[in-house]
Design an enzyme around this catalytic site. Structure first.
Site, short mmCIF file in Angstrom:
data_model
loop_
_atom_site.label_atom_id
_atom_site.label_comp_id
_atom_site.label_asym_id
_atom_site.label_seq_id
_atom_site.Cartn_x
_atom_site.Cartn_y
_atom_site.Cartn_z
N SER A 1 0.84 -1.20 0.00
CA SER A 1 0.00 0.00 0.00
C SER A 1 0.88 1.25 0.00
CB SER A 1 -0.88 0.02 1.26
OG SER A 1 -1.54 -1.22 1.42
N SER B 1 2.06 5.24 -1.70
CA SER B 1 2.22 5.99 -2.95
C SER B 1 3.42 5.53 -3.78
CB SER B 1 2.38 7.48 -2.62
OG SER B 1 3.58 7.67 -1.86
N ASP C 1 6.50 -3.85 -1.08
CA ASP C 1 5.72 -2.86 -0.36
C ASP C 1 6.59 -1.65 -0.03
OD1 ASP C 1 3.47 -3.15 2.57
OD2 ASP C 1 3.74 -1.59 1.05
N GLY C 2 5.94 -0.56 0.29
CA GLY C 2 6.66 0.64 0.71
C GLY C 2 6.96 0.58 2.19
N GLY D 1 0.14 4.49 6.15
CA GLY D 1 -1.13 4.41 5.44
C GLY D 1 -2.17 3.57 6.18
N GLU E 1 -0.42 -5.81 5.55
CA GLU E 1 0.92 -5.73 4.97
C GLU E 1 1.85 -6.72 5.65
OE1 GLU E 1 1.79 -1.60 5.57
OE2 GLU E 1 1.11 -1.03 3.56
O1 DER Z 1 1.61 2.18 5.41
C1 DER Z 1 2.64 1.74 4.86
O2 DER Z 1 3.53 1.10 5.47
C2 DER Z 1 2.82 2.04 3.42
O3 DER Z 1 3.69 1.13 2.86
C3 DER Z 1 3.25 3.49 3.27
O4 DER Z 1 3.47 4.12 4.50
C4 DER Z 1 4.49 3.68 2.42
O5 DER Z 1 4.59 5.05 2.21
P1 DER Z 1 4.74 5.67 0.74
O6 DER Z 1 3.43 6.30 0.42
O7 DER Z 1 5.85 6.65 0.91
O8 DER Z 1 5.07 4.57 -0.22
#
Ligand code: DER
Length: 237
Positions: free
Chosen positions: A30, A32, A86-87, A102, A108
């Site tokens: 999830s 950006s 994932d981020g 997020g 996640e």
């Molecule tokens: O919630 C999370 O861990 C998401 O991966 C998010 O925080 C990642 O942030 P980004 O919008 O900078 O990718």
């Protein structure tokens, strides 16, 4: 912008290196940065493999998968994933992550731990020496609504209590943020000394009554890719 370019660079590098032809079950995170992961999957034709399936880490992730025309899979049908990308909100040198900016960190973590390989993609802002150095909001803690107020009190009794802890309020919706699992989120800021041992913080917070999941991912990520402003990529292994 430099940040968007850095996200794209990290995402493209990770997809090219870690989504291999034999990989059939892919977890999509999830935030950006992961939209660039999906862009690369589509542009590289990695989506047309008919028995390849993509699992989501929440409603946003699911929309990404569906809108890109990728085949959506269910975790109950595909409990073991080949790779999850994932981020993260911040990553330290030991690949410990703060995640949950997020408010998606429960699902996640399920897809991260369920994957043979978990890869983090991020821009240079997330590349830290110690967690909390750059990500100011604190450690996201998913909590059952009934227990949120008592958690705000009990967390202060920890041996290493947070500097502060707050219920995350929504924007675009009155009241607290509600996660995809119907829970609230408390953000707790811990000092650098506590964050030098994130496993200890994770274990202490996880035991507090009502905590559903903590946004500290320790000993899960295999590698983290950071896009830099100069167009280079930093890899933490
Ligand atoms: O919630 C999370 O861990 C998401 O991966 C998010 O925080 C990642 O942030 P980004 O919008 O900078 O990718």
């Amino acid at each position: 912008t430099a940040i968007e370019g850095a996200k794209r660079l990290a995402a493209f590098t990770a997809v090219d290196r870690h989504i291999l032809s034999q990989h059939k079950v892919i977890g999509i995170g999830s935030g950006s940065t992961v939209p660039y992961v999906v862009d690369r999957i589509v542009s590289q034709g990695l989506s047309v493999n008919k028995d390849r399936v993509f699992l989501a880490t929440g409603f946003q992730s699911q929309q990404l998968i569906v809108n890109a025309g990728l085949r959506l899979g269910d975790i109950d049908q595909f409990p073991v994933l080949d790779v999850t990308i994932d981020g993260a909100d911040e990553v330290d040198p030991d690949l410990n992550c703060i995640k949950g900016g997020g408010a998606c960190h429960l699902r996640e973590k399920v897809l991260a731990e369920g994957a043979k390989t978990f890869i983090v993609v991020a821009d240079y802002r997330k590349n830290s020496q110690v967690l909390g150095a750059n990500y100011a909001p604190g450690v996201p803690i998913e909590v059952a609504p009934f227990a949120a107020t008592s958690l705000l009190r009990s967390i202060k009794t920890l041996k290493t209590p947070p500097l502060n802890a707050n219920l995350r309020m929504g924007t675009g919706k009155a009241g607290p943020v509600v996660t995809d699992n119907g829970n609230f989120v408390v953000d707790a800021v811990f000092g650098p000394e506590a964050m030098s041992d994130p496993v200890r913080v994770l274990h202490a917070v996880k035991l507090l009554t009502g905590v559903v999941e903590v946004g500290l991912f320790c000993n899960v990520a295999k590698a983290a890719y950071f896009g830099n402003q100069d167009g280079s990529v930093t890899v933490k292994l």
